[in-house]
Write an enzyme that holds these catalytic residues in place. Structure first.
Site, mmCIF file in Angstrom:
data_model
loop_
_atom_site.group_PDB
_atom_site.id
_atom_site.type_symbol
_atom_site.label_atom_id
_atom_site.label_comp_id
_atom_site.label_asym_id
_atom_site.label_seq_id
_atom_site.Cartn_x
_atom_site.Cartn_y
_atom_site.Cartn_z
ATOM 1 N NE ARG A 117 -3.696 2.439 0.264
ATOM 2 C CZ ARG A 117 -3.411 3.722 0.083
ATOM 3 N NH1 ARG A 117 -2.167 4.068 -0.229
ATOM 4 N NH2 ARG A 117 -4.333 4.655 0.226
ATOM 5 C CD GLU A 118 2.784 3.725 3.755
ATOM 6 O OE1 GLU A 118 3.119 4.680 3.044
ATOM 7 O OE2 GLU A 118 2.101 3.863 4.793
ATOM 8 C CB SER A 119 6.498 1.922 -1.741
ATOM 9 O OG SER A 119 6.783 0.548 -1.482
#
Length: 639
Positions: free
Chosen positions: A503-505
Site C-alpha cells: 500500500r505504501e510504495s
C-alpha cells in the site's frame, strides 16, 4: 497436502521468473561495466580511452545517453548541427528534454534568437516560454498573435520569473491587464497560491478597491478575520466573496466561531445561492469529520445537486455513529442507482436490512457481495461465514509477445537502467515506452516487469489497463527475504508487513513522498530517528533492508501502543498515533467495521481498508489459514 501444492506452485513461478529475468538481463555485465567506465571518462570525450570504451558499446541500449551527456558538456554553437540531429532522432523520448532545455538556456543567454525559436518546443517552463515569446515579438511577429498567450503566464497564484517582466510590461501597456484579471489572480494567490503576492496585486487595483486586496490578505493569513464583520463595511459582492472564502477555511479550525460568524453574516451580506451552498458543503464535511453535534443538520442542508461521494459517506457515517439503521436504509435507498451499485453501499445496505428486520433480503444482499475480492466483499463473506473468493485469473502471455515487445529501444533502455539500479531514469523510459503500447501490449509489459522483479511497474501497468484479476502480479511476494526476516525479528505478521509495503510504495524501493517519507515502507526521517536514536541519511532510508527493518519495528511499536490491535496500529501508521488516540476519545465505542467507516481522514479511511484487504490476500499467499476479516466482524473498538 494443500500447503505442499502451494509450495510447488511457488517454486514453479520462481523458476519461470528466473528464466525470464535471465533473458531480460542478457546484456553482458561487461557491457554495463564498460558503460559505467565510459561515463567516468565523459568529461574527456576526446581522449583515446573514452573512444575505446565508447566503441565497445555499439548497439548497447544506453549508448545514446553517452552522446546526450557529451553534447550537454561544454555547449558550443559549433555543436548546433549535431544537437539538431540528436534531438530529431530522439524527439519526445526521455533523451530529448534534458539536452533541449540546456541548449535553449544556452542560446537564450547568448541572445541567439533565431536558433532558440528553431529548437523551442512548448513547455511548462516559464523562463523558456517567456524567452520564446519575447524573441517572437523581436522577430516581427504580430502582438495580436503573441500577447494573448501572455495572459496564461501572468494569471498564476505565484510570482513569475524576472525574465517575464519585460513581456508582462508590454502586455500590460497593450491593454491586456484588466481589473477582472487582477481579481482572478488575487483569488489564485489567496486560495492555494502565495499570499505574499497579494500586496503587489492590491496595488494594481483602482485606489477605491485596494482595501479589498488588504482584506483578502488578512483573511488568507487568519480566516478568523472573517468574523470581524465591521471591517467589511460596504456589504458588497466582493466583500461577500472574501467572507465566503474565510468561512470555508475557518470551519475546519474553529467550528463554533465559524458557525456563529456565518449566522450573523448571512443577515448582513448578499451571499448568492451558490456561495451559500459552497459554505454549506464545507460546513457539513468539516462538522461531520469532527463528530460535531450539528453535523447531521448541515449534512442534510446540502443541495441534491451537490451530493457527492464525501457527503454520502458522512451522512452514512454519522448515522452509524448513532446506530441509526433506519436512517441508513432510507439514505441508501434514495441514492442514484450508480451510487447504490458501489460495493461500499451494497455492504451497508445489506447490514441495514438485517438490522431493521429484513434478514432474508439482507443476507441475500451480503451473500452476493461476498463473491467480490474487495474489502467489502471480505467483510460480507465473514459476516455470512462464507469462504473468500479471490477471483484469481492469471494473465496468459506468450513468449513471442514478450520477445516482440523487448525489441523496442525504449524498453531496452528502461530495463538497462533498472538493472543498473537507476530507477528514476528507468521509470522515465518505461513511461515513455508505455505511451507507444496498446492495452494488450501494456499487459505483456506488466508480465515482463514482474518476471524481472520490477514489481511496481507491473502493478501500475495493470491498474492503468484495468486488469485487476491476476492476484500474483498485483500482490507479489516482493522483498520476501527481508520482510519475512524483520517481521519475525519484530514479532509481527509478515502478511501485514507485505500489505503495508504494497500500500505504501507498491514495492518501489526509492519511493518518496512530498511529506518526506522514504523507501518501501515510507518511513519518515523523524520516525527513523526515534527508532534508531540517531539521525539517518536518505541513502540509509532508501536501502531496502534498513527501510523494512525500521518499518516493521515501527509497526511493532504501534501494535504495542494499541494493545495488539492491528486496525488501530494500521491507522496510526498512516495518520500518526496522536491523531488516532484523539479519534478514539471523540468517538463512541463501535464495531470495527463501523469505526473504520467513521475515520475522519478520507486518506486514512481508505488506507486502512486497503491494508486489511491486502493483508487477507497475503495471508492466503503465505499459507496462513486464519481469517483476518473473521476477527474484524467480531471486533469492537473503543478508547
Amino acid at each position: 497436502m494443500l500447503s505442499q501444492r502451494r509450495s510447488v506452485f511457488r517454486v514453479c513461478i520462481l523458476c519461470l521468473c528466473i528464466l525470464t529475468g535471465s533473458a531480460l538481463a542478457s546484456s553482458s555485465h561487461q557491457q554495463r561495466n564498460t558503460f559505467l567506465q565510459a561515463e567516468k571518462q565523459l568529461w574527456k570525450p576526446g581522449s583515446s580511452r573514452y573512444q575505446e570504451l565508447y566503441n565497445q558499446l555499439h548497439f548497447y541500449p544506453l549508448q545514446p545517453y553517452l552522446d546526450q551527456r557529451r553534447l550537454m558538456h561544454k555547449l558550443r554553437l559549433s555543436k548546433a548541427k549535431e544537437i539538431d540531429e540528436f534531438l530529431d532522432k530522439y524527439k519526445g523520448t526521455p533523451l530529448d528534454w534534458p539536452l533541449r532545455k540546456k541548449w535553449l538556456t544556452y542560446l537564450a543567454k547568448r541572445n541567439r534568437q533565431s536558433l532558440f525559436i528553431e529548437f523551442y518546443q512548448p513547455t511548462s517552463d516559464a523562463t523558456l516560454t517567456c524567452h520564446y515569446l519575447n524573441f517572437q515579438l523581436d522577430a516581427g511577429q504580430s502582438e495580436k498573435l503573441i500577447l494573448p498567450r501572455v495572459t496564461k503566464l501572468w494569471l498564476v497564484g505565484k510570482s513569475q520569473v524576472k525574465i517575464c517582466d519585460p513581456l508582462f510590461k508590454r502586455w500590460r501597456e497593450a491593454g491586456y491587464q484588466t481589473k477582472e484579471l487582477v481579481w482572478q489572480r488575487i483569488r489564485l494567490a489567496a486560495d492555494g497560491g502565495k499570499h505574499t503576492l497579494l500586496p503587489y496585486l492590491t496595488k494594481l487595483l483602482p485606489q477605491q478597491q485596494q482595501y479589498l486586496g488588504r482584506l483578502w490578505h488578512k483573511v488568507r493569513r487568519d480566516p478568523a478575520y472573517a468574523t470581524k464583520l465591521n471591517q467589511f463595511s460596504q456589504r458588497s459582492a466582493k466583500e461577500t466573496e472574501i467572507l465566503t472564502y474565510g468561512f470555508k477555511r475557518l470551519i475546519w479550525r474553529a467550528p463554533s466561531r465559524a458557525l456563529s460568524g456565518y449566522k450573523k453574516a448571512l443577515k448582513l451580506f448578499p451571499f448568492t445561492e451558490q456561495q451559500q451552498q459552497q459554505i454549506t458543503l464545507k460546513f457539513a464535511l468539516a462538522l461531520a469529520s469532527k463528530n460535531h453535534p450539528h453535523a447531521k443538520d448541515w449534512l442534510h442542508k446540502v443541495d441534491d445537486s451537490l451530493l457527492n461521494a464525501n457527503i454520502i459517506q458522512w451522512r452514512i457515517a454519522n448515522a452509524l455513529r448513532q446506530n441509526d439503521w433506519r436512517t441508513i436504509k432510507v439514505e441508501l435507498e434514495s441514492l442514484p442507482k450508480a451510487q447504490q451499485e458501489k460495493l461500499q453501499w451494497q455492504y451497508w445496505y445489506g447490514r441495514s436490512l438485517i438490522e431493521t428486520g429484513n434478514r432474508e433480503q439482507g443476507e441475500r444482499q451480503l451473500s452476493q457481495l461476498a463473491t467480490e475480492r474487495h474489502y467489502y466483499g471480505f467483510l460480507a463473506a465473514s459476516f455470512m461465514d462464507k469462504p473468500f473468493n479471490f477471483q484469481d485469473k492469471p494473465l496468459q502471455v506468450t513468449q513471442q509477445e514478450k520477445d516482440a515487445l523487448l525489441k523496442n529501444a525504449a524498453a531496452k533502455r528502461a530495463f538497462e537502467f533498472f538493472y543498473l539500479d537507476r530507477f528514476h531514469d528507468a521509470r522515465k523510459e518505461w513511461n515513455y515506452w508505455l505511451t507507444q503500447l496498446n492495452d494488450r501490449e501494456k499487459l505483456v509489459a506488466a508480465k515482463i516487469a514482474n518476471e524481472a522483479g520490477w514489481y511496481d511497474r507491473a502493478i501500475f501497468a495493470l491498474s492503468r489497463v484495468g486488469y485487476m484479476d491476476d492476484v500474483n502480479l498485483r500482490f507479489p511476494l516482493a522483498f520476501d527475504d527481508e520482510i519475512n526476516r524483520y517481521a519475525k525479528d519484530h514479532k509481527i505478521n509478515p502478511a501485514w508487513a507485505f500489505a503495508i509495503t504494497r500500500r505504501e510504495s507498491s514495492f518501489m524501493s526509492d519511493a518518496h513522498s512530498s511529506a518526506g517519507a522514504k523507501g518501501l515502507m515510507q518511513v519518515m526521517p523523524g520516525t527513523a530517528k526515534q527508532l534508531t536514536r540517531r539521525s539517518v541519511s536518505s541513502k540509509y532510508l532508501l536501502n531496502s533492508k534498513n527501510n523494512i527493518n525500521l518499518g516493521t519495528k515501527y509497526l511493532r511499536k504501534l501494535l504495542d501502543k494499541h494493545d495488539g490491535n492491528a486496525v488501530l496500529a494500521t491507522a496510526s501508521y498512516n495518520a500518526g498515533p496522536y491523531r488516532v488516540s484523539r479519534w478514539l476519545k471523540e468517538a463512541p465505542p463501535l464495531p470495527a467495521d463501523m469505526w473504520i467507516e467513521t475515520i475522519p481522514f478520507k486518506e486514512t479511511r481508505d488506507y486502512v481498508k486497503s491494508v486489511l484487504a491486502y493483508q487477507q490476500i497475503y495471508q492466503e499467499k503465505v499459507g496462513q489459514p486464519d481469517s483476518l476479516f473473521g476477527e474484524l466482524v467480531n471486533m469492537a473498538i473503543s478508547d
